[in-house]
Scaffold this active site. Structure first.
Site, mmCIF file in Angstrom:
data_model
loop_
_atom_site.group_PDB
_atom_site.id
_atom_site.type_symbol
_atom_site.label_atom_id
_atom_site.label_comp_id
_atom_site.label_asym_id
_atom_site.label_seq_id
_atom_site.Cartn_x
_atom_site.Cartn_y
_atom_site.Cartn_z
ATOM 1 N N GLU A 291 -2.453 -0.384 -5.917
ATOM 2 C CA GLU A 291 -2.443 -1.630 -5.153
ATOM 3 C C GLU A 291 -2.868 -2.813 -6.027
ATOM 4 O O GLU A 291 -4.053 -2.996 -6.282
ATOM 5 C CB GLU A 291 -3.396 -1.515 -3.966
ATOM 6 C CG GLU A 291 -3.235 -0.262 -3.132
ATOM 7 C CD GLU A 291 -4.497 0.073 -2.379
ATOM 8 O OE1 GLU A 291 -5.066 -0.828 -1.716
ATOM 9 O OE2 GLU A 291 -4.946 1.230 -2.444
ATOM 10 N N HIS B 107 0.823 -1.208 0.000
ATOM 11 C CA HIS B 107 0.000 0.000 0.000
ATOM 12 C C HIS B 107 0.866 1.271 0.000
ATOM 13 O O HIS B 107 0.725 2.137 0.870
ATOM 14 C CB HIS B 107 -0.907 -0.012 1.229
ATOM 15 C CG HIS B 107 -2.144 0.810 1.094
ATOM 16 N ND1 HIS B 107 -2.121 2.182 1.019
ATOM 17 C CD2 HIS B 107 -3.455 0.463 1.033
ATOM 18 C CE1 HIS B 107 -3.354 2.647 0.927
ATOM 19 N NE2 HIS B 107 -4.192 1.615 0.936
#
Length: 383
Positions: free
Chosen positions: A344, A188
Site C-alpha cells: 500500500e 489495498h
C-alpha cells in the site's frame, strides 16, 4: 495531467450523474487491455479480479477477492480486499488527534487505535459509478462530516482505475469542502502472484520483494501503532529489502520474525511501513518490485507517495475462500496465514499526530488547501 483530470471530477460531482452502463452478469465491471483484465465493483471502489499471463502464457488471477460481488458487503472477515480505504488510511494511535487546537476522537476499531477510519470508512461504503469505458472506471463518493466518528466536514472523493498495456493504474483525489479534516488514501490489493496454484506451496513466503529506496521505516510499539521514531534499517536485518531483493520469508527463522509487526499479539512477519526516500533523478523509478519465481509474474510499483506499507497476511485465519480460478494441489481453497501480501503506497502512518514529520500539509485538507491527490501504477512483466 491525470491528477488534474481527477480533481475536475470532484468539481462536477454535484452535477447530474452521467448514465453509465450496468455491470456484467457477474455484478462486476470488466476492463481489458493487452496483457491484462481487471474487474471492479462499486462497494469500496474495489478491484475484485486482476488477470495477467504467467511466463508460459497461462492466465492467472493474482489478487485476492470473491466470485460473488454481493458478498463483499457482508463478508464477516472484511479484509479490505482490493478496496480504497478512507478518508484516512491505516492507523491513528489511541484513536485521537488534535486539529487547530481541538481534540477529536475516532472509532477504536483496532485495539485502542483506529484502522482505516473505523467500521464506516470508505472501504465499507458503496461508491457511485460516474464513468465507464473499455479501459477505465471512475467511482465517486460524498462523505458527510462525522459519518465516520471524529472526522469533521464534508469530503468529496474520486477514484479512477484504468488498465493499459500490462498495467493497472489508479488516480486518487479528494477535497474537503467546508472544514479542515485528515485526508489520506491508498489502494489495498492483496497479492498472490501464483494465484495459489504453485503445487509446492500456497503461501507467498517465496515471493521476492525489493524496496530499493527504503532505508528507514516508521517505528511501531507493541500494538503496531506509531511511536514517532523513524529508525534506520540495518543492512542484512529482517526489514532490509533495500540492499538487495529477498524473499518475503527469508528471515522467517530470525528471532525478530515473531513480533516484528507488533509484539502484543505476536504478529510474525510484516505489517510495517517503509519510507521511500528518492532524489529527483530517481523519482521516476519503481518504489517496489514483487515477483514469483514459480509463475514468473512480476510487477513494478510506481507512485508519488513517500511511504509503502507491506503486510504479509499474518492475521489471515483460513476463513477467506479463494475464487474458482485460483488454487492448486497445495491449497485447501482458503487463504492461510502468510498466503498473501498487501502492498500500500501512502503517506506516513499517523502523520497527523506527528507534526515534527512535516507531513500534515499533505494529510490535512480544507476548503482553502490543495486537494489530496495520488497516483499508483502496477506494471506487469515476467521473469
Amino acid at each position: 495531467m491525470k491528477v488534474v483530470s481527477s480533481i475536475l471530477v470532484l468539481v462536477g460531482l454535484a452535477a447530474a450523474a452521467k448514465e453509465v452502463p450496468p455491470p456484467g452478469p457477474d455484478g462486476k465491471y470488466t476492463l481489458t487491455a493487452p496483457g491484462i483484465t481487471a474487474k471492479f465493483i462499486p462497494y469500496a471502489a474495489c478491484i475484485t479480479n486482476l488477470i495477467v499471463p504467467d511466463r508460459n502464457g497461462t492466465l492467472r488471477d493474482v489478487i485476492l477477492g470473491y466470485d460473488n460481488a454481493s458478498f463483499y458487503a457482508v463478508d464477516p472477515n472484511h479484509s479490505d480486499y482490493g478496496a480504497v480505504p478512507g478518508r484516512y488510511v491505516n492507523r491513528i494511535k489511541d484513536h485521537t488527534y488534535v486539529l487547530n487546537g481541538t481534540r477529536y476522537f475516532t472509532e477504536a476499531n483496532d485495539g485502542n487505535g483506529t484502522l482505516h477510519s473505523g467500521t464506516n470508512g470508505w472501504s465499507h461504503r458503496v461508491w457511485n459509478v460516474s464513468e465507464v469505458t473499455d479501459h477505465s472506471i471512475t467511482f465517486t463518493i460524498r462523505d458527510e462530516g462525522n459519518s465516520s466518528l471524529g472526522f469533521p466536514g464534508t469530503v468529496i472523493g474520486s477514484v479512477t482505475h484504468s488498465v493499459g498495456n500490462g498495467s493497472w493504474s489508479t488516480i486518487l483525489a479528494a477535497h474537503a469542502v467546508d472544514h479542515l479534516t485528515p485526508l489520506m488514501l491508498t489502494t489495498h490489493p492483496y497479492w498472490n502472484l501464483d494465484a495459489f496454484s504453485n503445487p509446492d506451496t500456497d503461501l507467498v513466503l517465496n515471493h521476492t520483494l525489493s524496496l530499493p529506496f527504503s532505508t528507514r521505516m516508521i517505528g511501531i510499539d507493541e500494538n503496531t501503532q506509531s511511536t514517532g521514531a523513524l529508525p534506520s534499517i540495518p543492512k542484512g536485518s529482517i526489514n532490509d529489502f533495500y540492499s538487495k531483493p529477498k524473499q518475503i520469508g527469508a528471515s522467517s527463522t530470525d528471532a525478530a520474525w515473531v513480533g516484528n509487526c507488533g509484539t502484543a499479539g505476536g504478529c510474525a512477519g510484516y505489517n510495517n511501513q517503509w519510507l521511500v526516500e528518492r532524489n529527483e533523478s530517481q523519482a521516476g523509478l519503481p518504489l517496489a518490485t514483487l515477483s514469483s519465481g514459480w509463475s514468473g509474474i512480476k510487477w513494478d510499483l510506481y507512485s508519488d507517495q513517500p511511504g509503502i506499507v507491506v503486510y504479509s497476511c499474518h492475521w489471515m485465519s483460513g476463513g477467506n475462500q479463494l475464487k474458482q480460478d485460483q488454487g492448486g494441489t497445495a491449497s485447501n481453497g482458503f487463504v492461510r496465514k502468510d498466503g498473501c501480501v498487501a502492498v500500500e503506497p501512502q503517506d506516513y502512518i499517523d502523520g497527523i499526530n506527528h507534526p515534527e514529520w512535516n507531513r500534515t500539509k499533505y494529510q490535512i485538507s480544507g476548503p482553502n488547501t490543495p486537494p489530496f491527490s495520488s497516483h499508483i501504477q502496477y506494471q506487469f512483466s515476467t521473469i
